[in-house]
Design a protein around this motif. Structure first.
Motif, PDB file in Angstrom:
ATOM      1  N   THR A  31       0.919  -1.113  -0.030  1.00 11.07           N
ATOM      2  CA  THR A  31       0.191  -0.126  -0.049  1.00 11.07           C
ATOM      3  C   THR A  31       1.028   1.467  -0.198  1.00 11.07           C
ATOM      4  O   THR A  31       2.242   1.355   0.546  1.00 11.07           O
ATOM      5  CB  THR A  31      -0.681  -0.448   1.628  1.00 11.07           C
ATOM      6  N   VAL A  35      -2.456   5.236   1.835  1.00  7.72           N
ATOM      7  CA  VAL A  35      -3.576   4.360   1.718  1.00  7.72           C
ATOM      8  C   VAL A  35      -2.697   4.149   3.291  1.00  7.72           C
ATOM      9  O   VAL A  35      -4.280   3.421   4.441  1.00  7.72           O
ATOM     10  CB  VAL A  35      -3.284   2.702   0.769  1.00  7.72           C
ATOM     11  N   GLN A  43      -8.858   0.746   6.650  1.00 10.41           N
ATOM     12  CA  GLN A  43      -8.109  -0.415   5.489  1.00 10.41           C
ATOM     13  C   GLN A  43      -8.939  -1.110   5.484  1.00 10.41           C
ATOM     14  O   GLN A  43      -8.994  -1.935   4.126  1.00 10.41           O
ATOM     15  CB  GLN A  43      -6.996  -0.617   5.605  1.00 10.41           C
TER      16      GLN A  43
END
Length: 114
Positions: A31, A35, A43
């Motif tokens: 990620t 993120v 998430q």
């Protein structure tokens, strides 16, 4: 697309779907910073959307490998992309349809990080 690529596309798509939906023996997931900055719950929801993505059309899946998707989360666009590497992650895979010689890498990012 060559004939070989066209005949391999269903196998590659199946492997990509398995990986994206949770068979992480097929590869690794990464990620980006935006993120990572989301809460754990956010998430988890974002990854749920990736796992359940099924909006594959010619515009986002021209080779029919199910290797890219764009999702909307909290009014923000995120992209996920699967790339194919050799097992040591040094080079691209010579045969993405063969999981014995391919490590899949899924990257999840905010669209602004593309």
């Amino acid at each position: 697309m060559t004939t070989t690529e066209a005949t391999q596309a269903p196998t590659i798509a199946q492997l990509n779907d398995r990986f994206r939906q949770g068979d992480f023996n097929l590869g690794q997931v990464y990620t980006t910073q935006l993120v990572k900055s989301l809460s754990s719950e956010e998430q988890q929801e974002l990854f749920r959307l990736v796992r359940t993505f099924d909006d594959f059309i010619s515009g986002n899946d021209p080779y029919r490998e199910h290797d890219f998707g764009a999702i909307l989360f909290k009014d923000e666009k995120y992209f996920w992309k699967i790339d194919y590497y050799s097992p040591d992650l040094e080079y691209g895979s010579e045969d993405p349809g063969n999981p014995k010689v391919t490590t899949r890498v899924l990257t999840l990012m905010h669209s602004s990080e593309y």
